[in-house]
Design a protein around this motif. Structure first.
Motif, mmCIF file in Angstrom:
data_model
loop_
_atom_site.group_PDB
_atom_site.id
_atom_site.type_symbol
_atom_site.label_atom_id
_atom_site.label_comp_id
_atom_site.label_asym_id
_atom_site.label_seq_id
_atom_site.Cartn_x
_atom_site.Cartn_y
_atom_site.Cartn_z
ATOM 1 N N PHE A 46 8.415 -3.204 -3.716
ATOM 2 C CA PHE A 46 8.489 -3.767 -5.063
ATOM 3 C C PHE A 46 7.112 -3.743 -5.729
ATOM 4 C CE2 PHE A 46 12.469 -5.790 -3.525
ATOM 5 C CZ PHE A 46 13.312 -5.255 -4.493
ATOM 6 N N VAL A 47 6.055 -3.870 -4.936
ATOM 7 C CA VAL A 47 4.695 -3.766 -5.487
ATOM 8 C C VAL A 47 4.473 -2.339 -5.991
ATOM 9 C CG1 VAL A 47 2.238 -4.019 -5.001
ATOM 10 C CG2 VAL A 47 3.872 -5.564 -3.920
ATOM 11 N N LEU A 48 4.910 -1.345 -5.209
ATOM 12 C CA LEU A 48 4.788 0.044 -5.653
ATOM 13 C C LEU A 48 5.656 0.303 -6.886
ATOM 14 C CD1 LEU A 48 3.625 2.852 -5.169
ATOM 15 C CD2 LEU A 48 5.586 3.302 -3.673
ATOM 16 N N ALA A 49 6.849 -0.263 -6.913
ATOM 17 C CA ALA A 49 7.714 -0.112 -8.083
ATOM 18 C C ALA A 49 7.075 -0.751 -9.318
ATOM 19 C CB ALA A 49 9.086 -0.724 -7.815
ATOM 20 N N PHE A 50 6.395 -1.884 -9.110
ATOM 21 C CA PHE A 50 5.683 -2.527 -10.218
ATOM 22 C C PHE A 50 4.576 -1.617 -10.738
ATOM 23 C CE2 PHE A 50 2.131 -5.247 -11.661
ATOM 24 C CZ PHE A 50 2.738 -5.834 -12.760
ATOM 25 N N ALA A 51 3.856 -0.962 -9.831
ATOM 26 C CA ALA A 51 2.796 -0.040 -10.245
ATOM 27 C C ALA A 51 3.378 1.114 -11.061
ATOM 28 C CB ALA A 51 2.053 0.496 -9.029
ATOM 29 N N CYS A 52 4.512 1.637 -10.621
ATOM 30 C CA CYS A 52 5.158 2.730 -11.367
ATOM 31 C C CYS A 52 5.633 2.252 -12.739
ATOM 32 C CB CYS A 52 6.323 3.291 -10.562
ATOM 33 S SG CYS A 52 5.817 4.154 -9.067
ATOM 34 N N ALA A 78 -3.199 0.730 -11.477
ATOM 35 C CA ALA A 78 -4.164 1.026 -10.411
ATOM 36 C C ALA A 78 -4.348 -0.180 -9.486
ATOM 37 C CB ALA A 78 -5.502 1.439 -11.018
ATOM 38 N N VAL A 79 -4.432 -1.361 -10.051
ATOM 39 C CA VAL A 79 -4.585 -2.575 -9.247
ATOM 40 C C VAL A 79 -3.341 -2.797 -8.382
ATOM 41 C CG1 VAL A 79 -4.773 -5.099 -9.371
ATOM 42 C CG2 VAL A 79 -6.223 -3.657 -10.817
ATOM 43 N N ALA A 80 -2.157 -2.615 -8.959
ATOM 44 C CA ALA A 80 -0.920 -2.798 -8.197
ATOM 45 C C ALA A 80 -0.796 -1.749 -7.101
ATOM 46 C CB ALA A 80 0.284 -2.745 -9.129
ATOM 47 N N ALA A 81 -1.193 -0.516 -7.378
ATOM 48 C CA ALA A 81 -1.146 0.531 -6.353
ATOM 49 C C ALA A 81 -2.087 0.191 -5.200
ATOM 50 C CB ALA A 81 -1.502 1.881 -6.966
ATOM 51 N N GLN A 82 -3.249 -0.346 -5.519
ATOM 52 C CA GLN A 82 -4.185 -0.762 -4.474
ATOM 53 C C GLN A 82 -3.608 -1.913 -3.650
ATOM 54 O OE1 GLN A 82 -7.930 -2.339 -5.871
ATOM 55 N NE2 GLN A 82 -8.983 -1.666 -4.032
ATOM 56 N N ARG A 83 -2.956 -2.858 -4.321
ATOM 57 C CA ARG A 83 -2.306 -3.961 -3.601
ATOM 58 C C ARG A 83 -1.198 -3.443 -2.680
ATOM 59 N NH1 ARG A 83 -0.643 -6.806 -8.248
ATOM 60 N NH2 ARG A 83 1.249 -7.227 -7.112
ATOM 61 N N TRP A 84 -0.417 -2.465 -3.171
ATOM 62 C CA TRP A 84 0.633 -1.877 -2.337
ATOM 63 C C TRP A 84 0.018 -1.202 -1.112
ATOM 64 C CZ3 TRP A 84 1.295 3.417 -1.303
ATOM 65 C CH2 TRP A 84 2.399 3.697 -0.502
ATOM 66 N N TRP A 85 -1.036 -0.441 -1.317
ATOM 67 C CA TRP A 85 -1.682 0.261 -0.214
ATOM 68 C C TRP A 85 -2.140 -0.729 0.859
ATOM 69 C CZ3 TRP A 85 -1.872 5.187 1.183
ATOM 70 C CH2 TRP A 85 -2.775 5.554 2.176
ATOM 71 N N ARG A 86 -2.741 -1.832 0.420
ATOM 72 C CA ARG A 86 -3.232 -2.842 1.373
ATOM 73 C C ARG A 86 -2.086 -3.548 2.090
ATOM 74 N NH1 ARG A 86 -8.211 -5.413 -2.054
ATOM 75 N NH2 ARG A 86 -9.629 -3.666 -1.710
#
Length: 92
Positions: A46-52, A78-86
């Motif tokens: 859902f974090v990745l979906a939020f980034a998209c 970009a911030v959400a994608a970084q959060r997803w990665w972590r």
């Protein structure tokens, strides 16, 4: 003699207004952002979906000419994608 109702609202205002494709796209992007943000705690996906969804909202901002909105949404993406990665790969 029949009484005639007086309407204070112009007829044009009573008609159903149409939404442009661009406005519908923006509404969809922001709605997806809201839903995925609310569900972020359930899964990293859902974090990745939020980034998209933020990228979609960014595209909407640039397409409608509101470049500051588009720029801020790109930063949110970009911030959400970084959060997803972590969250997905663990802390580095």
């Amino acid at each position: 003699m029949t009484a005639r109702a007086v309407c204070l609202v112009p007829r044009r205002a009573l008609s159903v207004s149409t939404m442009s494709a661009l406005s519908a796209f923006g509404l969809l992007a922001v709605t997806v952002m809201l839903v995925t943000y609310a569900l972020e705690e359930r899964s990293p996906w859902f974090v990745l979906a939020f980034a998209c969804a933020c990228l979609l909202a960014s595209a909407y901002g640039f397409l409608q000419g509101a470049w500051p909105f588009g720029l801020v949404e790109a930063v949110f993406a970009a911030v959400a994608a970084q959060r997803w990665w972590r969250r997905f790969h663990g802390p580095a």
